[in-house]
Design a protein around this motif. Structure first.
Motif, short mmCIF file in Angstrom:
data_model
loop_
_atom_site.label_atom_id
_atom_site.label_comp_id
_atom_site.label_asym_id
_atom_site.label_seq_id
_atom_site.Cartn_x
_atom_site.Cartn_y
_atom_site.Cartn_z
N LEU A 198 29.66 19.94 36.76
CA LEU A 198 29.37 20.59 35.49
C LEU A 198 30.63 20.88 34.68
O LEU A 198 30.52 21.36 33.55
N PHE A 199 31.80 20.60 35.22
CA PHE A 199 33.03 20.71 34.44
C PHE A 199 33.33 19.41 33.70
O PHE A 199 33.73 19.45 32.53
N THR A 200 33.14 18.29 34.37
CA THR A 200 33.53 17.01 33.78
C THR A 200 32.35 16.11 33.45
O THR A 200 32.51 15.15 32.69
N ARG A 210 31.80 33.70 35.70
CA ARG A 210 30.46 34.07 36.14
C ARG A 210 30.58 34.64 37.55
O ARG A 210 31.49 34.29 38.31
N ALA A 211 29.66 35.54 37.88
CA ALA A 211 29.65 36.16 39.20
C ALA A 211 28.85 35.31 40.17
O ALA A 211 27.80 34.76 39.82
N VAL A 212 29.35 35.19 41.39
CA VAL A 212 28.67 34.44 42.46
C VAL A 212 27.94 35.44 43.34
O VAL A 212 28.52 36.46 43.75
N ASP A 213 26.69 35.17 43.65
CA ASP A 213 25.89 36.07 44.47
C ASP A 213 26.50 36.16 45.87
O ASP A 213 26.80 35.15 46.51
N HIS A 219 26.81 24.88 43.51
CA HIS A 219 27.89 25.34 44.38
C HIS A 219 28.88 26.14 43.55
O HIS A 219 28.97 25.97 42.32
N ASP A 220 29.64 27.02 44.22
CA ASP A 220 30.59 27.85 43.46
C ASP A 220 31.78 27.06 42.93
O ASP A 220 32.61 27.59 42.20
N ASP A 221 31.91 25.76 43.31
CA ASP A 221 32.97 24.93 42.74
C ASP A 221 32.53 24.22 41.47
O ASP A 221 33.28 23.40 40.93
N GLY A 222 31.31 24.52 40.98
CA GLY A 222 30.83 23.94 39.73
C GLY A 222 30.01 22.68 39.91
O GLY A 222 29.70 22.02 38.92
N SER A 223 29.63 22.33 41.15
CA SER A 223 28.82 21.15 41.41
C SER A 223 27.35 21.53 41.46
O SER A 223 26.97 22.51 42.11
N LEU A 224 26.52 20.74 40.78
CA LEU A 224 25.07 20.91 40.82
C LEU A 224 24.49 19.83 41.72
O LEU A 224 24.75 18.64 41.52
N TYR A 225 23.67 20.23 42.70
CA TYR A 225 23.04 19.30 43.62
C TYR A 225 21.52 19.34 43.41
O TYR A 225 20.92 20.42 43.32
N VAL A 226 20.92 18.14 43.35
CA VAL A 226 19.47 18.00 43.22
C VAL A 226 19.00 17.11 44.36
O VAL A 226 19.50 15.98 44.53
N LEU A 238 32.93 38.00 43.77
CA LEU A 238 33.63 36.76 43.49
C LEU A 238 33.28 36.31 42.08
O LEU A 238 32.11 36.14 41.74
N LEU A 239 34.31 36.11 41.25
CA LEU A 239 34.15 35.60 39.90
C LEU A 239 34.80 34.22 39.84
O LEU A 239 35.96 34.07 40.22
N VAL A 240 34.05 33.24 39.40
CA VAL A 240 34.57 31.88 39.30
C VAL A 240 34.48 31.43 37.85
O VAL A 240 33.69 31.95 37.06
N GLN A 241 35.30 30.45 37.53
CA GLN A 241 35.33 29.92 36.17
C GLN A 241 33.99 29.28 35.83
O GLN A 241 33.46 28.46 36.58
N SER A 242 33.44 29.66 34.69
CA SER A 242 32.13 29.14 34.28
C SER A 242 32.27 27.72 33.76
O SER A 242 33.27 27.35 33.13
N GLU A 243 31.24 26.91 34.01
CA GLU A 243 31.27 25.49 33.65
C GLU A 243 30.87 25.28 32.20
O GLU A 243 30.03 26.01 31.66
#
Length: 782
Positions: A667-669, A551-554, A595-602, A562-567
């Protein structure tokens, strides 16, 4: 043998299908295999005609030996036998036919032997079979030095052809993931095409015009145009050497092609026409240099025809040539990885600068103070006793009795916080002419003393908090330094594959592919013309090429992508909120981001109180905390730093504290952490059960000392799980069973509908005495 058994099984399946259906259907894999076998047959026939030194033809044998013992090898054997008998005649061709049959027999016999899979086995076997069959013919010709040299060269070329041909066919027989587009394979493909050109050089039109030499000139011209001087010279030497070996002449073509390739590479940036003219003119010059050995006029015609074809070639074909011979960028992947980590450190520094700016105006210089209790009476005496007629008697002649009287009164005054007349001995109070004024002045000074002590205590706490801030900062920078020192693993195979693909699409940019500290693929592109690559269909094609969902990162810069591995997991969120009755703004504030490392923060913060003040405090907490988290700071460090900062800020602005509810989901694990500073309960639904998460920590800004840490709960979430975050206005201080019942009955439909239902029902149950916010998060597997 394994191959024989496989062929028997496939033949049995075909017979069974023909018996049941009455016909044989060739499916797509069978058609592809048929095409591959046909190519092997044609290559075997053509390479058999590639002669060097006036009669030696080892390349067809090399193809048979590299094709193995299966159907591919059998088709190559048939093609080679047909080619040798056609090009060499029956007597000379029979020798190579026998060598091909022996090489195929060796591959068939040793297929299951471990040594067969070694890279040296079949090249050595092919050279051995060539030596066995050629020994008889060489004995008949005579063992002259020239024949021995040519025969030894043939054996060497036979083994080398077997080795490189096997590598050239790895896209068919090997693992694309590991072998595709490597440097060895590119060289092997060029060797295969070069030996084919030797055969094509024998095919002539209109007398002396060679098809092979024309194709060789076209290949050198195209490669030099896209690859520059080095590529043009290298390919020119290789192609010319092949043509000289085929013709059995001195290195004339080698010299001419190399010179032309260099000159074409010099003008490759001036356009196709300039490059073609440079090639033609330098080739003509090379022909004129050999005037005394005989003018090679046919070469001029061949180069002219090749230049015309070159000018007519579409740009897409030239792009593919450029993708094969293109040079890697000067900026390495390791530099990109270092730039990525340095950017993280800069973001962290920016977050601390923002925190400093928010606190800078809240502090002033502390005034000097005196904490000596005895100074209370000294200052009172300086104000009252200065003009008293009894000053000398009290403070000089009877100093001991005055000192004892004041010393006896001081403990009671300190304990009570103010002095009274009964605290002083009668002999002192009766003798003092201005006792009421002295007592009033002493109480004022005592009040000032207690204020100074309180201020010093606060100052000490503030200094301790600042020290804790420095400790947190040291921890953050230590983690960043560890990340900087961690090895980010580059992936040169995928990097080269992507560079070739983009070059073929006409996109000129620098490419970097590596894995971050969590082992997730990251691809960085930098250059002009990336707008086409940003499109979703282009990202999808790159994902298939890389064999990873991306997926593309804004980003703000248009020349970077920047393209990062999609979760594998994604989140669907719904939020509903309502202000307290009579208020224009809500004291609740929230945010969620990935975050671009695949972490979702709420985030959900509830400022103490309501109205503008509460809204200001909660919004400040959300903004600062989001800035810390986006910079890559760990949630525990970010929360402790923010809590200490709010505590310091509240020393000057009372009441500025807020509850904090933070949730981080990988979102990966699916690993999840829930962090709370005085926040309302969080509800998690897994399957049919609902879990209630609470904490005991005070709101951020209230807690002080080293133990001011948030409550942390660890979870493991999966697709289909739901989480509900609410502010304390939803549940109040009463029972919250109804919230759990609502979540338990939720069927996974619309999170926004559930959030709105919670807000509506909380108004009926609890009332509208506080701001109310509900945030529902549902995890979904992609």
């Amino acid at each position: 043998m394994a191959t024989k058994e496989t062929l028997k099984i496939k033949a049995a399946r075909v017979r069974e299908e023909a018996r049941e259906t009455g016909k044989v259907i060739l499916r797509a894999p069978a058609l592809v295999r048929s095409a591959e076998c046909g190519i092997r047959f044609l290559l075997g026939a053509m390479l058999s005609g590639a002669e060097i030194f006036g009669g030696y033809a080892p390349f067809g044998l090399g193809l048979v030996a590299s094709s193995g013992s299966g159907v591919d090898g059998f088709c190559a054997l048939l093609g080679a036998c047909l080619g040798y008998l056609s090009f060499q005649g029956f007597a000379e061709g029979l020798r190579y036919v026998a060598a091909c049959i022996l090489a195929y027999s060796v591959a068939f016999a040793f297929f299951d032997v471990k040594a067969y899979r070694r890279a040296w086995f079949m090249p050595l076997a092919a050279a051995g079979m060539d030596a066995v069959t050629g020994f008889v013919y060489l004995s008949d010709r005579g063992w002259t030095p020239e024949n021995v040299i040519f025969f030894g060269t043939e054996l060497l070329l036979c083994g080398a052809a077997t080795y490189f041909y096997r590598i050239a066919f790895t896209p068919w027989t090997g693992q694309r993931e590991e072998e595709e587009l490597t440097a060895r394979q590119t060289v092997s493909l060029l060797i295969l095409m070069g030996t084919l050109l030797i055969t094509l050089s024998k095919i002539t039109l209109f007398g002396d015009l060679s098809v092979g030499r024309t194709a060789a000139a076209l290949a050198v011209m195209a490669a030099a145009y896209k690859g520059g001087i080095g590529v043009g010279a290298t390919l020119g030497v290789a192609a010319g050497l092949g043509m000289d070996l085929a013709a059995g002449e001195t290195p004339f073509y080698c010299m001419t092609y190399a010179l032309s390739g260099v000159m074409c590479g010099v003008f490759h940036r001036q356009g196709k026409l300039a490059a073609a003219l440079a090639y033609v003119l330098s080739n003509a010059l090379g022909v004129l240099w050999t005037w005394q050995q005989g003018l090679q006029v046919s070469l001029l015609y061949e180069v002219f025809i090749a230049s015309v074809v070159f000018l007519l070639l579409p740009e897409q074909v030239l792009r593919r040539v450029g993708a094969m011979v293109g040079q890697p960028p000067q900026r390495g992947t390791r530099e990109r990885a270092g730039a990525y980590v340095r950017q993280r450190l800069e973001d962290t520094a920016g977050a601390f600068r923002g925190l400093y700016e928010s606190m800078r105006t809240s502090f002033g210089r502390p005034a000097p103070n005196d904490n000596d209790a005895a100074a209370v009476f000294d200052r009172a005496a300086a104000r009252v006793c200065r003009r008293c007629p009894l000053q000398n008697a009290c403070w000089q002649r009877d100093y001991i009795s005055t000192f004892n009287a004041l010393n006896d009164a001081l403990p009671a005054m300190l304990e009570r916080g103010r002095g009274e007349g009964g605290d002083f001995p009668a002999y002192f109070s009766n003798r003092c002419m201005h006792f009421s004024d002295f007592l009033s002045a002493a109480n004022e000074e005592l009040s000032a003393l207690l204020c100074r002590r309180q201020y010093q205590s606060r100052l000490k706490e503030n200094r301790a908090a600042v020290c804790r801030q420095y400790a947190e900062l040291a921890g953050v920078l230590g983690a960043a330094a560890a990340e900087l020192g961690a090895e980010l693993v580059p992936d040169p195979v995928r990097e080269k594959r992507l560079r070739q693909y983009l070059t073929a699409q006409g996109v000129e940019c620098e490419v970097g592919a590596y894995y971050d500290e969590a082992g997730h693929l990251r691809i960085e592109l930098e250059g002009a013309g990336l707008s086409a690559v940003r499109k979703s269909e282009s990202v999808e094609k790159i994902s298939k090429l890389m064999n990873f969902p991306l997926r593309a990162v804004d980003q703000t810069r248009r020349d970077q992508l920047l393209l990062v591995q999609s979760e594998p997991l994604m989140a669907v969120a719904g939020v509903a909120a309502r202000k307290k009755d009579g208020q224009t703004v809500s004291g609740d504030a929230g945010a969620w981001f990935k975050h671009d490392d695949g972490s979702l923060y709420v985030l959900l913060c509830d400022g103490m109180g309501s109205g503008v003040l509460a809204e200001r405090e909660s919004s400040l907490a959300v903004r600062l905390l989001e800035q810390f988290l986006r910079a890559g700071i760990r949630p525990e460090n970010a929360l402790k730093t923010l809590s200490s900062a709010l505590a310091l800020r509240n020393e000057e602005e009372a009441g500025g504290f807020t509850t904090i509810d933070l949730m981080r989901v990988d979102l990966f694990t699916g690993e999840t952490g829930v962090y709370k500073y005085g926040a309302a309960p969080t509800y998690v639904k897994k399957g049919g059960s609902v879990q209630r998460i609470t904490g005991s920590a005070l709101p951020a800004g209230l807690a002080g000392g080293d133990g001011a840490a948030p409550d942390v709960t660890r979870l493991q979430l999966e697709g289909g799980d739901c989480v509900v975050l609410v502010s304390d206005g939803v549940c109040g201080t009463g029972a919250d069973q109804w919230v759990r019942d609502r979540l338990s009955a939720f069927d996974g439909g619309s999170p926004k509908d559930l959030a709105q239902a919670l807000i509506d029902e909380s108004g009926e149950r609890v009332g509208a005495a506080d701001d109310r916010t509900a945030l529902v998060l549902k995890l979904v597997r992609r």
